[in-house]
Design a protein around this motif. Structure first.
Motif, short mmCIF file in Angstrom:
data_model
loop_
_atom_site.label_atom_id
_atom_site.label_comp_id
_atom_site.label_asym_id
_atom_site.label_seq_id
_atom_site.Cartn_x
_atom_site.Cartn_y
_atom_site.Cartn_z
N ALA A 131 -2.98 -5.35 50.69
CA ALA A 131 -4.31 -4.68 51.25
C ALA A 131 -4.52 -3.43 50.39
O ALA A 131 -5.52 -2.69 50.44
CB ALA A 131 -4.47 -4.28 52.87
N ARG A 132 -3.61 -2.96 49.59
CA ARG A 132 -3.51 -1.84 48.57
C ARG A 132 -2.89 -2.16 47.52
O ARG A 132 -1.98 -3.17 47.40
CB ARG A 132 -2.97 -0.58 49.31
N PRO A 133 -3.02 -1.15 46.48
CA PRO A 133 -2.49 -1.77 45.15
C PRO A 133 -0.80 -1.68 45.26
O PRO A 133 -0.32 -0.80 46.12
CB PRO A 133 -2.84 -0.43 44.25
N VAL A 134 -0.35 -2.55 44.64
CA VAL A 134 1.31 -2.63 44.57
C VAL A 134 1.48 -2.28 43.06
O VAL A 134 0.99 -2.95 42.12
CB VAL A 134 1.90 -3.89 44.82
N ILE A 135 2.39 -1.33 42.68
CA ILE A 135 2.64 -1.01 41.27
C ILE A 135 4.04 -0.78 41.01
O ILE A 135 4.94 -0.32 41.97
CB ILE A 135 2.05 0.42 41.11
N VAL A 136 4.51 -1.47 39.83
CA VAL A 136 6.01 -1.65 39.41
C VAL A 136 5.85 -0.10 38.45
O VAL A 136 5.39 -0.28 37.47
CB VAL A 136 6.33 -2.94 39.06
N ALA A 137 7.08 0.56 38.75
CA ALA A 137 7.27 1.63 37.82
C ALA A 137 8.27 1.74 37.10
O ALA A 137 9.39 1.13 37.60
CB ALA A 137 6.95 3.09 38.62
N ALA A 138 8.47 2.13 36.15
CA ALA A 138 9.76 2.34 35.29
C ALA A 138 9.94 4.03 34.68
O ALA A 138 8.91 4.51 33.91
CB ALA A 138 9.86 1.72 33.82
N PHE A 139 10.73 4.67 35.08
CA PHE A 139 10.75 5.97 34.97
C PHE A 139 11.78 6.33 33.60
O PHE A 139 12.61 5.79 33.45
CB PHE A 139 11.44 6.76 36.16
N ALA A 140 11.36 7.61 33.04
CA ALA A 140 12.01 7.93 31.88
C ALA A 140 12.97 8.78 32.04
O ALA A 140 13.00 9.69 32.97
CB ALA A 140 10.95 8.69 30.98
N GLU A 141 14.30 8.70 31.31
CA GLU A 141 15.32 9.30 31.24
C GLU A 141 15.75 9.75 32.78
O GLU A 141 15.96 10.90 33.09
CB GLU A 141 14.93 10.57 30.53
N GLU A 142 16.25 8.72 33.58
CA GLU A 142 16.73 9.13 35.00
C GLU A 142 18.03 9.61 34.72
O GLU A 142 18.44 10.50 35.62
CB GLU A 142 16.69 7.88 35.94
N GLU A 143 19.05 9.08 33.95
CA GLU A 143 20.36 9.39 33.67
C GLU A 143 20.53 10.84 33.22
O GLU A 143 21.51 11.40 33.48
CB GLU A 143 21.21 8.60 33.02
N GLY A 144 19.61 11.51 32.38
CA GLY A 144 19.85 12.66 31.83
C GLY A 144 20.66 12.47 30.70
O GLY A 144 21.31 13.52 30.53
N SER A 145 21.10 11.46 30.45
CA SER A 145 22.15 11.19 29.24
C SER A 145 21.92 11.75 27.78
O SER A 145 22.73 12.28 27.19
CB SER A 145 22.72 9.59 29.28
N ARG A 146 20.78 11.64 27.55
CA ARG A 146 20.40 12.11 26.17
C ARG A 146 19.97 13.71 26.21
O ARG A 146 20.29 14.39 25.29
CB ARG A 146 19.30 11.24 25.85
N PHE A 147 19.20 14.00 27.16
CA PHE A 147 18.64 15.31 27.27
C PHE A 147 18.92 16.42 28.22
O PHE A 147 18.78 17.40 28.51
CB PHE A 147 16.82 15.42 27.14
N GLY A 148 20.14 15.77 29.10
CA GLY A 148 20.75 16.71 29.94
C GLY A 148 20.22 16.83 31.35
O GLY A 148 20.93 17.30 32.20
N LEU A 149 19.02 16.67 31.61
CA LEU A 149 18.37 16.80 32.92
C LEU A 149 18.08 15.40 33.47
O LEU A 149 17.18 14.45 32.97
CB LEU A 149 17.06 17.77 32.85
N ALA A 150 18.45 15.42 34.86
CA ALA A 150 18.48 13.84 35.45
C ALA A 150 17.12 13.87 35.89
O ALA A 150 16.52 14.90 36.25
CB ALA A 150 19.49 13.82 36.73
N CYS A 151 16.62 12.53 36.04
CA CYS A 151 15.24 12.17 36.61
C CYS A 151 14.09 13.12 35.73
O CYS A 151 13.34 13.57 36.53
CB CYS A 151 15.29 12.57 38.14
N LEU A 152 14.17 13.29 34.46
CA LEU A 152 13.39 13.66 33.76
C LEU A 152 11.87 13.32 34.02
O LEU A 152 10.97 14.14 34.10
CB LEU A 152 13.53 13.94 32.10
N GLY A 153 11.55 12.06 33.79
CA GLY A 153 10.25 11.32 34.07
C GLY A 153 9.62 11.76 35.47
O GLY A 153 8.54 12.19 35.40
#
Ligand code: HGY
Ligand code: MN
Ligand code: MN
Length: 422
Positions: free
Chosen positions: A126-148
Motif C-alpha cells: 500500500a506504500r512504496p517499498v524501497i531497496v537501498a544500498a548505502f555507501a561506505e558503511e565499514e569506513g574501511s577506506r575513508f575512516g568514518l563508519a556509515c558514511l553514506g
C-alpha cells in the motif's frame, strides 16, 4: 510465497538464493585469503553497485543514486503514491579488508529476493517499498563508519566527509568524481529522509547468539555504543644498531604497552577494545621508529563504561609515554552512540516473522554498528539477524547456511508485508 517440497524437502528459495549469491561471490574476492576487498568507490564495490542496478532494474524497480552515493531502488505499484512514507530495506556492499562476503551484501540480496517472494504471492504494497544500498558503511577506506547514511541524515557535514582521505591520500571527493559522481551533491538529504516511513536492515549475525539459541533468525534490540580513535605515538627515529637502549625514545614501545593496556582494561570493565591497524614511520627493519599511528576500536554495553574504558586506555598510554620519553595524542575519528531500536516495531516484526515462519524469534543486542544504527536516530528502524554458525565476521570465515539465508528472506518478506500492508 515459495515453500519447501514437503516430500523431498527441496526449497526453491534456497536455489534462488544460491543463484543470486553466486553472481556476487566473485566480485572483489581475494583468491589468496578468500576475503573481500570491496572498498567504497573502488572498482570492486562499483561492480557490486552495477550488479544491484541491473538486478533491481530487471525487477522493474526504479533505481536512483542520491548525492551521497547511496542507491535506492523503488517498488511503487500502480495506484500507490510514490511520495508516500516508504518501507525501506537494504544494507551495504563495502567490506573491511579481507572481510567476509555476508556482512552487508546479505541484506541487499535478501531484500531483492524478498520483493520476488512478495510479488509471487500476489502481495501489493500500500506504500512504496524501497531497496537501498548505502555507501561506505565499514569506513574501511575513508575512516568514518556509515558514511553514506551519516551524510544522508546530516550526521556528518559534506565538507568534513569530502575532505576525508584514504591510505593513499585520495580524498572522498576525488574518489566520487573518479566514479562519475558529483561531490557537490553530497550532504544532508531531508527530502529523501522524509520519504522513509520505516527502515528494516537484514544482516548476518556477527556473533553466536542465534546458534546458542538454535534460531535461524532474530530481531535486534540495541547496538552497543562504540567508536574509533586515532592514537599517534611520537618518539625519536634513530639507528637500530648504534642507538643504546637507554638513549631511545621508541614510540613502538609506548604503542605496544597501549595495546596490552587496551586488552587489560576491556577485560576488567567488560567492554571490547581492539587495536588491529598500525602504521609505523619510517617502517624500516633497522630503524627505531619516529612515529607510530594506531587505531583503537572500543565498544561497551553502555556509554559510561565506554567512556571509562577509553579514559583508562588513554591514561595508561600517557603514563607510559612519559616513561618512554615519547608523546601520545588520542583523536576521536568515529562515534556511534548507543542505539535502542523501537521496541514496538521490533515486537511487530518479531510477531510477523514468527507467524510467517512458525519459529520462535529471539530479540538480541549487538556490538556491531550498522546503517540501521544511524537511521534509528531519524526514522522507526529495526534489524533482522540471520544465524552465523561460526559467529565469525570481518574475516573470510564469515558464513551463513543457504537454508538460514532462505529463512532470512522469508523473515524479511514477512516483515515487509506487515509494514507495507494497508
Ligand atoms: O564495525 C562494525 O561494527 C560494523 O560491522 N561496521
Ligand atoms: Mn561490518
Ligand atoms: Mn555490516
Amino acid at each position: 510465497m515459495t515453500a519447501a517440497d514437503p516430500l523431498t524437502g527441496d526449497d526453491p528459495l534456497v536455489e534462488r538464493f544460491r543463484t543470486l549469491w553466486a553472481e556476487l561471490a566473485g566480485i572483489g574476492r581475494d583468491p589468496a585469503t578468500g576475503g573481500y576487498l570491496r572498498y567504497a568507490w573502488s572498482p570492486a564495490e562499483l561492480a557490486c553497485r552495477d550488479w544491484f542496478v541491473a538486478e533491481a532494474t530487471n525487477r522493474g524497480l526504479t533505481v536512483r543514486a542520491d548525492g551521497n552515493g547511496n542507491l535506492w531502488a523503488d517498488w511503487v505499484p500502480a495506484g500507490v503514491n510514490p511520495a508516500g512514507p516508504a518501507v525501506v530495506t537494504g544494507s551495504h556492499f563495502d567490506s573491511v579488508p579481507h572481510g567476509g562476503g555476508y556482512d552487508g551484501p546479505l541484506g541487499i540480496v535478501s531484500a531483492l529476493l524478498a520483493v520476488d517472494e512478495l510479488r509471487e504471492q500476489g502481495f501489493v504494497p500500500a506504500r512504496p517499498v524501497i531497496v537501498a544500498a548505502f555507501a561506505e558503511e565499514e569506513g574501511s577506506r575513508f575512516g568514518l563508519a556509515c558514511l553514506g547514511s551519516r551524510l544522508l541524515t546530516g550526521g556528518v557535514t559534506a565538507a568534513r566527509a569530502l575532505a576525508l582521505t584514504d591510505a593513499a591520500g585520495v580524498m572522498l571527493a576525488e574518489a566520487m568524481r573518479a566514479a562519475g559522481a558529483d561531490p557537490a551533491a553530497a550532504g544532508p538529504d531531508p527530502a529523501r529522509l522524509a520519504r522513509i516511513g520505516v527502515f528494516v536492515e537484514l544482516h548476518v549475525e556477527q556473533g553466536r547468539a542465534l546458534v546458542d539459541l538454535d534460531a535461524p533468525v532474530g530481531v535486534a534490540s540495541m547496538i552497543w555504543p562504540h567508536g574509533r580513535w586515532r592514537l599517534e605515538f611520537t618518539g625519536a627515529g634513530d639507528h637500530a644498531g648504534t642507538t643504546r637502549m637507554v638513549d631511545r625514545r621508541d614510540p613502538m614501545l609506548t604503542c605496544a604497552h597501549t595495546v596490552l593496556a587496551a586488552d587489560a582494561n576491556a577485560r576488567w570493565l567488560g567492554g571490547h577494545a581492539t587495536i588491529g591497524r598500525v602504521e609505523v614511520r619510517p617502517n624500516a627493519t633497522n630503524a627505531v621508529p619516529a612515529q607510530v599511528h594506531a587505531w583503537l576500536d572500543a565498544r561497551a554495553a553502555d556509554p559510561r563504561t565506554l567512556a571509562e574504558l577509553v579514559e583508562a586506555i588513554t591514561a595508561d598510554a600517557t603514563a607510559r609515554a612519559a616513561s618512554d620519553g615519547t608523546t601520545v595524542t588520542v583523536t576521536p575519528e568515529s562515534d556511534s552512540p548507543l542505539v535502542a531500536f523501537d521496541p514496538a516495531l521490533a515486537e511487530q516484526i518479531r510477531t510477523a516473522i514468527g507467524s510467517g515462519l512458525r519459529v520462535d524469534v529471539p530479540v538480541l543486542p549487538t556490538a556491531a554498528g550498522h546503517d540501521a544504527g544511524i537511521l534509528a536516530g531519524h526514522v522507526p528502524t529495526a534489524m533482522i539477524f540471520v544465524r552465523n554458525p561460526t559467529g565469525v565476521s570481518h574475516a573470510p570465515g564469515e558464513y551463513a547456511t543457504d537454508d538460514d539465508c532462505a529463512a532470512g528472506v522469508r523473515a524479511l518478506a514477512a516483515a515487509l508485508a506487515e509494514l507495507a500492508a494497508e
